[in-house]
Enzyme design. Structure first.
Site, mmCIF file in Angstrom:
data_model
loop_
_atom_site.group_PDB
_atom_site.id
_atom_site.type_symbol
_atom_site.label_atom_id
_atom_site.label_comp_id
_atom_site.label_asym_id
_atom_site.label_seq_id
_atom_site.Cartn_x
_atom_site.Cartn_y
_atom_site.Cartn_z
ATOM 1 N NE ARG A 73 33.808 70.243 -15.829
ATOM 2 C CZ ARG A 73 33.550 71.372 -16.501
ATOM 3 N NH1 ARG A 73 34.251 71.699 -17.562
ATOM 4 N NH2 ARG A 73 32.593 72.193 -16.100
ATOM 5 C CE LYS B 20 48.473 53.412 -4.261
ATOM 6 N NZ LYS B 20 48.516 54.268 -3.104
HETATM 7 C C1 LIG Z 1 48.802 55.759 -3.194
HETATM 8 C C2 LIG Z 1 48.155 56.468 -2.097
HETATM 9 C C3 LIG Z 1 47.515 57.675 -2.316
HETATM 10 C C4 LIG Z 1 47.556 58.399 -3.638
HETATM 11 O O1 LIG Z 1 46.947 57.717 -4.687
HETATM 12 P P1 LIG Z 1 47.320 58.111 -6.190
HETATM 13 O O2 LIG Z 1 46.215 57.535 -6.980
HETATM 14 O O3 LIG Z 1 48.649 57.519 -6.462
HETATM 15 O O4 LIG Z 1 47.347 59.620 -6.253
HETATM 16 C C5 LIG Z 1 46.856 58.270 -1.256
HETATM 17 N N1 LIG Z 1 46.854 57.697 -0.040
HETATM 18 C C6 LIG Z 1 47.460 56.526 0.200
HETATM 19 C C7 LIG Z 1 47.387 55.949 1.571
HETATM 20 C C8 LIG Z 1 48.139 55.878 -0.808
HETATM 21 O O5 LIG Z 1 48.776 54.733 -0.542
#
Ligand SMILES: *Cc1c(COP(=O)(O)O)cnc(C)c1O
Length: 408
Positions: A58, A208
């Site tokens: 972990r 992203k």
């Molecule tokens: C997508 C996003 C998140 C969350 O990310 P996840 O991996 O989907 O939980 C947080 N902040 C911003 C600005 C985002 O666009």
């Protein structure tokens, strides 16, 4: 000869970060280690490993640590902690830095699930949140209370893309003993010098552009040395961990991120200019484009060659939600779905007013969010033209219902 990472350009740093230059021998990439239990030769070795990050799966392994090191090098952070999603990186950080009775200043344009966390779990813990105008700048000082421990920024803001004056906000926060936490997902680790701007903790939805291929969720908490121990302690207590397969995907994504972003950026500029020319569009929300709201601050604080592929478009008030839906439905290359930062183009209708308490009435016209992907930009423009044709056809149906009835 050792590479001095700080002397290298971004793209070079991303391809070499966490590796040892010419001293790196064997496979280019770290081994993919899937592990929970780690075995030790004897009790003394087991005891030695306890409390270190080598005792149990972990706490990470070669694969996940290679990604941590690469992300630290990319952004110039002292430490990195990886979590199962971007949202959990935000929640872990806030839980680490706040305790019952504390106050949080949260930008009104924050990613909506972050807001849910403030209004939900944090409120139940007797941690209060005040939402502030993203354009507040140094006037944030009037909102800082004696128990304000964190000022949270997200720039450009979710859905509406306001650029915040982070150095001004950070100066006020630091003068009053609060730390600055940033959701830096739009900037990625290479878009700005986050720690020089005054950010203490820079959080990324690695989901992203870092992963970059829409096939894994991950969060990264990048921090200064001063806050590392506090955040690491909460991170451990919460049992945060990521899988090695996802770490390998994110590391692969990071290696090509600068090259991908250059294409996202160039195509996004073309698309933003094209959208500006459509009579139905009242405003394009893309700060890297000269003339767009926030451009001057963006130019001051972001790196000159940086921009990503995410933008918004606001329609004139006489355009209906059905027309925007027709536009989205009729495009063939823009997928309809949440998230962004992958190789593919995406579109969503948005209604920011539903998630705002400051200036909510500013955002009542129909809006669109676009992620400009890596497709050929001429194909994307042709596809958008097709979508706008559908929007215009929907106008006729909507504006002439009586005429239609008369024909029937
Ligand atoms: C997508 C996003 C998140 C969350 O990310 P996840 O991996 O989907 O939980 C947080 N902040 C911003 C600005 C985002 O666009």
């Amino acid at each position: 000869m050792n590479i001095v990472e700080s002397e290298l350009q971004t793209a070079t740093r991303l391809t070499h970060a966490g590796r040892k230059g010419k001293a790196h021998h064997g496979p280019v990439n770290p081994a993919l280690v899937r592990a929970s239990t780690i075995l030790f030769p004897d009790v003394a070795a087991l005891k030695n490993a306890c409390g270190t990050r080598r005792a149990y799966g972990r706490h990470g392994n070669e694969t996940t640590q290679a990604l941590e090191q690469a992300l630290c090098a990319a952004e110039g952070a002292a430490a990195c902690m990886l979590t199962s999603s971007g949202l959990s990186a935000v929640t872990t950080t806030l839980l680490a830095l706040l305790q019952p009775g504390d106050h949080l200043l949260m930008v009104d344009t924050v990613y909506d699930p972050t807001r849910d966390f403030c209004d939900g779990l944090l409120q139940r813990m007797n941690i209060s949140t005040t939402y502030y105008d993203p354009l507040i700048g140094r006037d944030i000082t009037a909102l800082i209370q004696p128990n304000t421990r964190v000022v949270f920024v997200e720039s450009p803001g979710s859905l509406t893309f306001e650029v915040q004056d982070i150095p001004a906000i950070a100066a006020q926060a630091h003068a009053r003993g609060a730390v600055v936490v940033s959701d830096s997902t739009w900037a990625t680790p290479i878009g700005w010098n986050s720690f020089e701007l005054g950010i203490d903790v820079s959080i990324h939805a690695a989901t992203k552009y870092i992963v970059g291929h829409s096939d894994a969720l991950m969060g990264a908490i990048l921090t200064t040395a001063a806050l590392h121990d506090r955040i690491r302690s909460t991170y451990r207590q919460l049992g945060m961990s990521i899988g090695a397969d996802d770490a390998a995907l994110a590391l692969r994504g990071l290696r090509t991120m600068a090259a991908r972003l250059a294409v996202h950026r160039e195509s996004a500029k073309v698309v933003a200019l094209w959208l500006q020319q459509q009579p139905e569009v009242a405003e394009v929300l893309y700060p890297p484009l000269p003339g767009c709201a926030g451009h001057d601050l963006w130019k001051r604080d972001f790196k000159p060659d940086y921009a990503c592929g995410l933008m918004g478009a606001v329609f004139h008030a006489d355009i209906s939600e059905q027309q925007v839906a027709a536009l989205i439905d009729k495009t063939r290359l823009f997928g309809i779905g949440f998230s962004w930062g992958g190789f593919e183009s995406l579109m969503l209708p948005t209604s920011p007013a539903a998630y705002r308490t400051v200036n909510a009435d500013k955002w009542t016209a129909p809006m669109l969010r676009l992620h400009v992907g890596l497709e050929d930009v001429d194909d994307l423009l042709a596809d958008l033209a097709h979508g706008f044709d559908a929007l215009r056809k929907t106008v006729q149906v909507q504006h002439e219902p009586c005429l239609l009835k008369a024909v029937v």
